[in-house]
Design an enzyme around this catalytic site. Structure first.
Site, mmCIF file in Angstrom:
data_model
loop_
_atom_site.group_PDB
_atom_site.id
_atom_site.type_symbol
_atom_site.label_atom_id
_atom_site.label_comp_id
_atom_site.label_asym_id
_atom_site.label_seq_id
_atom_site.Cartn_x
_atom_site.Cartn_y
_atom_site.Cartn_z
ATOM 1 N N ASP A 241 21.536 52.554 62.554
ATOM 2 C CA ASP A 241 20.320 52.959 61.830
ATOM 3 C C ASP A 241 19.226 53.099 62.880
ATOM 4 O O ASP A 241 18.733 52.108 63.406
ATOM 5 C CB ASP A 241 19.971 51.884 60.790
ATOM 6 N N LYS B 214 10.169 58.321 66.700
ATOM 7 C CA LYS B 214 11.070 59.069 65.822
ATOM 8 C C LYS B 214 10.304 60.151 65.053
ATOM 9 O O LYS B 214 10.850 61.180 64.685
ATOM 10 C CB LYS B 214 11.712 58.103 64.843
ATOM 11 N N GLU C 15 19.848 58.754 55.523
ATOM 12 C CA GLU C 15 19.535 57.333 55.344
ATOM 13 C C GLU C 15 19.696 56.862 53.916
ATOM 14 O O GLU C 15 20.340 55.832 53.675
ATOM 15 C CB GLU C 15 18.130 57.042 55.868
ATOM 16 N N ASP D 237 13.764 54.572 49.068
ATOM 17 C CA ASP D 237 13.786 54.123 50.466
ATOM 18 C C ASP D 237 12.456 54.433 51.133
ATOM 19 O O ASP D 237 12.200 55.561 51.540
ATOM 20 C CB ASP D 237 14.950 54.828 51.193
#
Lengths: 904, 567
Positions: free
Chosen positions: B6, B68, B145, B168
């Site tokens: 992850d 990211k 994800e 999420d």
């Protein structure tokens, strides 16, 4: 490839969702998307198809129709745990729900009321509803959203006001939502599109506004509706609106007035005459009217009638043979073969040639006009524009406006022969076609014809061709040729211009536009250079005849052609009262005799000619205008010519006894009895020579020698021409001098060069030499330029006969002392500024036509500018009688002279 | 052995599938989470993880986090003389994770499944893949994800047929997925999200509150100083964590040797964050719409991602669905565990034999077209989707387009990803050009998009008139990196000096102590200074046991001073 989904899934056709899903799951284990993407795709496709069929088969079947698995931890069903916080939450939720239901019912009730609520109130209700905390819940929100969409869709158009706030809240217009064909939402979205359309059409500046007004205002009387159709664009706009209402925006009909819509639908169901189609008619009528009013009809009565009929028939023809077939073609989606779409372009190229070949006759105008019309019709049919294209009416208006302009232009340039007219017509038609409809077709043609031409070659050809036309055009013997050249060059240019769009030659556009402008200006120049001796007229506008001849006075017993003539002097408009009118020395009867018109009077009838003579202060006839003439086309001008030559007057005098110019009106009636035959060639007297062209063609304004009279006034030159048997001028002698020998000589020289005559014939029909006497007036209308302090120089070019004697066989040297050919205005500015003076020795060659063909500087004045100017001016301005050899044939001759440049 | 990774915005984690279960891999410090932070120390050595993150406030110029968010762009970050792209930085984190896994497993790890936010576009996915390659990993799969999180949850609930929504909210992205499990099939019904919404945005709310309070005092530095910003962020992060447990939090920081403190109550925070909470709703609605399911039919709402620990997010979710969400999964670890499950699936583990996962393409893919309007005009640059969003992948769809002009020589189209009607608002991922035969307008070309399971796109063209077929590889001018260049960069990264693994824990503790020294004033600062001196003395003994004990003491002392450390 299209295997049944049931085969792929391996089950029997079923509408049971579970069966399908289980089959899919079973198959999926052996077609894992990781290993077998193709197999998976096929399986997935089959699965979705099968699910879709299952859904359609059982109408209300939705996956949620099945009992949903019980939610494991909802707030409500846990009464066992007595958690005060939780209990409070449950109570709050119940209260929220009650509020929400109340507000929702209020909104529904408001929509269902018999008396519609104002928009603002509806919106307030909705806004209040949307602000409720209940809607924070996803479940409530989702169900409310679909309820609201359904409700709004069901209550349109009353719920229009709700659309906007609802849409802002739920983002229905967000394209990224998948709506899944939810009909209520589609209906609402369509409604908003209708709203946008209507709002746009309501704006006064938008293209559909006129049509919108026509459809929404209540219908008025039939004739007023028809009148409304005439305003440009309305019909097209109405059609567009009706088309929108019929296809994707049916709701906009809510705004239409039913009567008006019905009327317009009926109206639009057939092709109609448009105002623009009537414009060609207006053009022709205006032309005829103008022709009638100016009193000098160009066209014979039958031709006029024919024109009228054609003019009336044009709109009908367009309707019958252009628009209806075009509609049929558009409706059927046909496409014309290439040659039919493009063939007209080559036909058009032939028209100028045809115009040249056709005899110089009024009928040729008709012929050419008809051909041009056919071409227009052809192009219109074969290159249809989309119905909604607004350029269609524009195209029509363009035709309508261009034709009368062309015809008026033609009429105004009344010196033009019919050959010119045909050229004009063709040119107008060609440009019209090219500019309006033919662009696309021409582009296609250019693609066919010109694929291999390079840009530079095309540009070069176009530039050279048009420059050549511009340069040589004015020098052509027949001015009509200019128009012919124009006619050919214009389409060619446009064609090339269009070809320029197709190939990578963007820059060529400029190349083509420049010569185009040059040509247009050259054309304008060729008209503008005509001497306008009638520009200011001290005799005033032509008055209405006050003493017409009583037709009853004409004896019906006359057997031979007879002439009755009367006349009287009149007061010139706007000048001091005269004491005595101009008196003819000989009575009007004596001015003209029957023999003058033996050729034109072969047909029996009574012909009237009314003329106005402009009598100068010296009693000479300065000019003659035909006020009215009936009969052969040339009877008026011929009468005028004879009268101008033979009439002499005691001039009118004012109260102080001073002679003054005045008009004199004369009427002539020709009576040709029935059965009269002209004596043909048995004429006893040889008669008079007849000029082949008007005097205006002989002498032009630019012929006036510079440096001559510069003060305002009339300068009359009387001259006599000795004519040979071919009708050419043999010798010209001045009988009455204007006062300046240079002007006299120049006039004589110019007339000698340009005038040609139909020679009189003797009894045997043989042309004989004759004499011709005439007068010419130079009128200086402008105020003279203020005298310059600078040079006045080289008054005359009187070449010394230096070489004539040396040349064997030269019997007679070139003659002609042209001058003054160089005036003070010619002094080169550069040289003047530099104070240069001096004499330039030049040597020049006179061609057989009397024109200086070559000029060299033999001795420099010391200034290049002066030297250059000397030769340039001599070449431009001098004309000689060519030298003759022993046999009397013109030969070239070289002479030399000095040009003296002096600054005062 | 395939590693499930992850790669998060704030924290990363790795897990493996072993003996029928997903197991998290602890890092060298013994934590399962490794902060996604990279720092370069004064000696030029690269630090990754907690040690790097602790340096952020004290050495903002030498430390970088949250890179990211720039994945797929060419943004370069300069750290201690070297320039790093977001890919390089990700590669460093991945390599650190790989080293930890190798240490944990005692075997070399060469393959990995990496998770990416569902909303990552083609460019970002490719960049992620390259980052893996730079770290010396063969990327077997990229997995979304939320799908991974759902796998982690779903793998234990395979027996029952159920539908659930995975909510999420991570550090930088927000994803919503709706899944359905039946007969051992895990089917992603829809997947949407907002890739500009996450815990960092909530931090920004607190940062804004701090700035509003102290802005006039700080003056120009409020806007311009990166050092101040990093301090603010640090304070906000701590404050946000406090608010998760308490009704109010004290935000404090030291700037220019002056201590600033403010107290924020949960209610104030909630009010300030209302805008963010509202933004949570639309993706949920969209996911539900696309999934063709009604909210009532969902059996669970599963919260994933660190930011869902915030009470205000939980409250909002509860309110939204009218029920309490399921928080049984550890929000920080679920994604890594899911990646490990996917790795197990990929490796055909016996325990997962009966499980099949189908995923969706979370965004629409299409081309730009020009439409002829009814009035004869044209509408340019309209997006024409070929693959609609939330279609099960792999998928292959075709649409037919036609020329507008006679003799049109070629058709040039941009390839776009997104949902807006006009392409200007979508993401351009490439372009294609087709030569057309000369013919009248209306010549058709069939364009086929094939989207594979890894989220990579292929385009096939078929000119119908000429029968010509063509396969295009979508190339993005920004995105062409040849293998040699990739290898060169890999070697360059490998050559970077990395801190010895063993001393990392000491390094992290020291970094934290240094930060604390800066953050405190007066007596507290002196106390931290003493602690540092003691710790340094312990390190200099070179005795590991003494050093470990001293470190534990130091950490305990710091925990007492500023509250426990966090990941």
């Amino acid at each position: 490839m299209s295997k049944s989904p049931w085969v792929i899934l391996g089950v029997k056709a079923s509408s049971d969702r579970d069966t399908i899903r289980r089959a899919y799951a079973r198959k999926l284990r052996v077609t894992n998307p990781e290993d077998d993407p193709e197999g998976f795709m096929a399986l997935r496709q089959a699965y979705e198809t099968a699910l879709g069929r299952a859904r359609r088969a059982q109408i209300p079947a939705d996956d949620v129709a099945r009992p949903a698995p019980p939610a494991p931890n909802p707030i409500a069903p846990e009464p066992a745990v007595v958690d005060p916080e939780r209990a409070a939450a449950i109570a709050a939720q119940a209260a929220e729900k009650a509020d929400f239901e109340r507000a929702r019912r209020a909104l529904l009730a408001a929509l269902k009321r018999a008396q519609p609520l104002p928009d603002a109130e509806l919106q307030t209700l909705l806004t209040a509803l949307l602000a409720l905390p209940m809607l924070d819940q996803i479940t409530a929100r989702v169900s409310f959203e679909s309820w609201l969409a359904d409700t709004i869709a069901r209550h349109l158009p009353r719920s229009d006001a709700l659309i906007e706030p609802a849409m802002a809240e739920f983002g229905w217009d967000d394209n990224s939502r998948s709506r899944g064909g939810y009909s209520a939402m589609e209906a609402i979205l369509n409604r908003t599109r209708e709203w946008q359309y209507v709002n746009a059409a309501r704006q006064p500046a938008t293209p559909l506004h006129l049509g919108w007004l026509a459809l929404t205002t209540p219908r008025r009387a039939n004739w007023r509706m028809r009148l409304a159709v005439l305003s440009p664009g309305v019909e097209w706009q109405v059609r567009a609106l009706l088309a929108a209402a019929d296809t994707n925006l049916p709701g906009i009909r809510d705004w239409f007035n039913a009567d008006a819509e019905a009327w317009w639908r009926d109206f639009a169901s057939r092709p109609r005459l448009r105002l623009s189609m009537l414009l060609p008619l207006a053009g022709i009528l205006a032309f005829l009217l103008f022709d009638l009013m100016t009193g000098e009809p160009h066209l014979l009565m039958p031709v006029r009638v024919l024109l009228l009929v054609v003019g009336l028939a044009i709109p009908w023809l367009i309707l019958r043979y252009v628009l209806r077939p075009q509609m049929a073609f558009a409706a059927n989606g046909w496409r014309w073969p290439m040659w039919q779409r493009l063939g007209w372009a080559s036909a058009l190229a032939l028209l100028p040639a045809l115009a040249l070949l056709l005899p110089d006759h009024p009928l040729s105008i008709i012929a050419i006009a008809l051909l041009a019309l056919v071409a227009v019709a052809w192009v219109t049919i074969t290159n249809p524009l989309p119905d909604t294209e607004p350029s269609l009416p524009r195209f029509g208006a363009f035709i309508g406006l261009a034709w009368p302009f062309g015809l008026f232009g033609l009429r105004m340039l009344d010196k033009m022969s019919f050959g010119h007219a045909a050229g004009w017509l063709v040119m107008t038609a060609a440009l019209l076609l090219i500019l309006s409809r033919g662009r696309e077709a021409l582009a296609a043609l250019a693609r066919h014809l010109l694929p291999r031409f390079t840009a530079a070659a095309l540009g070069g050809i176009a530039a050279v061709g048009s420059l050549a036309a511009a340069v040589i055009g004015p020098g052509l013997p027949n001015p009509a040729m200019v128009h012919m050249v124009m006619t050919v060059v214009s389409p060619a240019l446009v064609l090339l211009r269009i070809a320029g769009d197709l190939t990578p030659m963007g820059r060529m556009k400029l190349w083509l536009i420049i010569p185009w402008v040059l040509v247009i200006s050259a054309m304008a120049g060729s008209f503008g250079s005509n001497p306008d001796t009638r520009r200011s007229d001290p005799y005033g506008p032509p008055p209405i005849m006050t003493a017409p001849i009583d037709p009853s006075a004409i004896a019906p017993t006359i057997t031979a052609p007879a002439l009755i003539a009367t006349g009287h002097g009149v007061q010139p408009a706007g000048s001091p009262e005269f004491a005595k009118a101009a008196q003819p020395i000989r009575p009007p009867d004596g001015w003209v005799n029957v023999d003058d018109y033996h050729g034109g009077l072969s047909r029996p009838g009574i012909y009237f000619v009314d003329v106005r003579l402009r009598v100068s202060g010296t009693g000479i006839v300065m000019g003659c205008d035909v006020l009215r003439s009936g009969g052969p086309a040339n009877i008026g001008p011929r009468t005028c010519e004879a009268v101008a030559e033979r009439a002499t007057f005691i001039p009118a005098t004012d109260v102080s006894g001073t002679a003054m110019p005045s008009p004199y009106l004369a009427s002539f009636v020709w009576v040709v009895p029935k059965g009269y035959a002209p004596p043909a060639s048995t004429m006893a007297s040889p008669g008079q020579p007849r000029p082949r062209s008007g005097i205006d063609d002989w002498v032009q304004f630019k012929d006036y020698p510079p440096g001559a009279f510069e003060t305002r006034g009339d300068y009359v030159i009387g001259y006599t021409l000795q004519l040979d048997a071919r009708g050419k001028v043999d010798r010209c002698s001045v009988t009455a001098s204007s006062g300046d020998k240079a002007v006299d000589d120049r006039t004589c020289a110019v007339i000698s060069k340009r005038a040609t005559f139909d020679p009189p014939r003797d009894a045997a029909g043989q042309a004989v030499p004759s004499r011709y006497a005439g007068k010419l007036v130079w009128r200086i209308t402008r105020k003279a330029a203020p005298a310059r302090p600078a040079a006045f120089l080289g008054r005359q070019i009187c070449p010394r006969d230096t070489r004539a004697a040396d040349r064997p066989g030269t019997a007679q040297p070139a003659r002609g002392c042209n001058g003054p050919v160089i005036g003070s205005g010619d002094y080169p500015e550069l040289a003047r500024a530099a104070g240069k003076q001096g004499a330039t020795g030049i040597e020049f060659t006179i061609g057989t036509d009397g024109i200086v063909t070559q000029c060299n500087v033999t001795r420099s004045s010391g200034s290049g500018a002066l030297d250059d100017a000397s030769c340039r001016l001599v070449k431009q301005r001098t004309r000689f009688l060519p030298a003759l050899d022993a046999a009397g044939q013109p030969i070239t001759e070289t002479k030399e002279t000095n040009v003296q440049w002096e600054l005062d | 052995m395939i590693l499930g990774i992850d790669l998060g915005t704030t924290n990363s984690a790795a897990a493996i599938w072993r003996d029928g279960a997903a197991v998290l891999v602890p890092n060298r410090l013994g934590d399962v989470l490794t902060p996604s932070a990279v720092s370069v120390d004064d000696g030029g050595a690269v630090l990754v993880g907690l040690a790097a993150r602790e340096r952020q406030a004290s050495h903002p110029a030498a430390t970088v986090t949250a890179f990211k968010r720039y994945m797929g762009t060419q943004r370069q970050t300069r750290l201690g003389g070297n320039s790093f792209s977001p890919e390089d930085l990700s590669a460093l984190v991945l390599r650190s994770l790989k080293d930890d896994a190798e240490a944990f497993l005692g075997a070399a790890v060469t393959e990995a499944v990496i998770t990416v936010p569902a909303y990552f576009n083609d460019k970002q996915r490719k960049a992620t893949r390259r980052a893996g390659e730079l770290a010396g990993l063969k990327i077997e799969r990229l997995i979304n994800e939320p799908t991974a999180a759902a796998l982690a949850y779903g793998i234990h609930n395979l027996a029952a047929e159920s539908r659930f929504l995975v909510f999420d909210l991570g550090g930088g992205t927000f994803d919503v997925s709706v899944l359905e499990i039946f007969d051992g099939i895990i089917e992603v019904r829809s997947s949407t999200g907002d890739n500009r919404l996450g815990g960092e945005d909530f931090n920004e709310v607190l940062v804004a509150m701090l700035r509003q309070k102290f802005g006039t005092e700080w003056g120009k530095a409020t806007r311009d100083s990166d050092a101040l910003y990093q301090k603010l962020r640090e304070a906000a992060e701590r404050g946000r964590r406090q608010l998760s447990a308490n009704a109010e939090a004290r935000l404090g920081l030291v700037w220019r040797d002056k201590s600033h403190e403010m107290t924020v109550t949960a209610e104030e925070f909630e009010t300030a964050a209302t805008g963010l909470i509202t933004r949570l709703r639309e993706p949920v609605l969209r996911a539900l719409r696309d999934s063709d399911l009604r909210p009532e039919s969902l059996s669970e709402i599963i919260l994933i991602g660190g930011a869902t620990r915030m009470p205000l997010v939980r409250k909002a979710v509860t309110k939204m669905f009218g029920r309490f969400p399921n928080a049984s999964v550890n929000p920080d670890e679920a994604v890594a565990l899911g990646a490990a499950v996917q790795a197990g699936l990929k490796a055909r583990d016996a325990a997962l034999k009966e499980v099949v996962l189908t995923d969706v393409c979370p965004y629409s893919l299409g081309v730009d077209v020009t439409n002829r309007l009814p009035g004869g005009g044209f509408e340019y640059s309209v997006f024409s989707p070929i693959i609609e969003r939330n279609t099960a992948v792999p998928v292959s769809r075709a649409k037919i387009y036609a020329t507008l002009d006679d003799n049109q020589r070629r058709i040039t189209m941009g390839i776009y990803q997104g949902e807006a009607r006009l392409v200007a608002e979508n993401v351009r991922i490439g372009s294609l050009e087709v030569a057309m035969p000369r013919a009248p307008a209306g010549q058709a070309v069939e364009i086929r998009f094939s989207y594979d399971i890894n989220g990579l796109l292929e385009v096939d063209l078929h000119v119908l008139a000429s029968g010509e077929r063509q396969q295009l590889v979508i190339t993005d001018p920004d995105d062409t990196i040849d293998p040699a260049e990739l290898e060169r960069r890999r070697l360059a990264l490998a050559a970077l000096k990395v801190h010895p693994r063993d001393s990392e824990a000491n390094r992290a503790a020291m970094a934290r102590a240094e930060r604390c020294w800066q953050d405190f004033l007066g007596d507290q600062r002196d106390y931290v200074g003493q602690l540092i001196g003691q710790f340094q003395a312990a390190l200099e003994t070179q005795d590991l046991r003494i050093a470990d004990r001293a470190r534990d003491q130091l950490v305990a002392a710091l925990d007492e001073l500023e509250g426990p450390g966090y990941l």
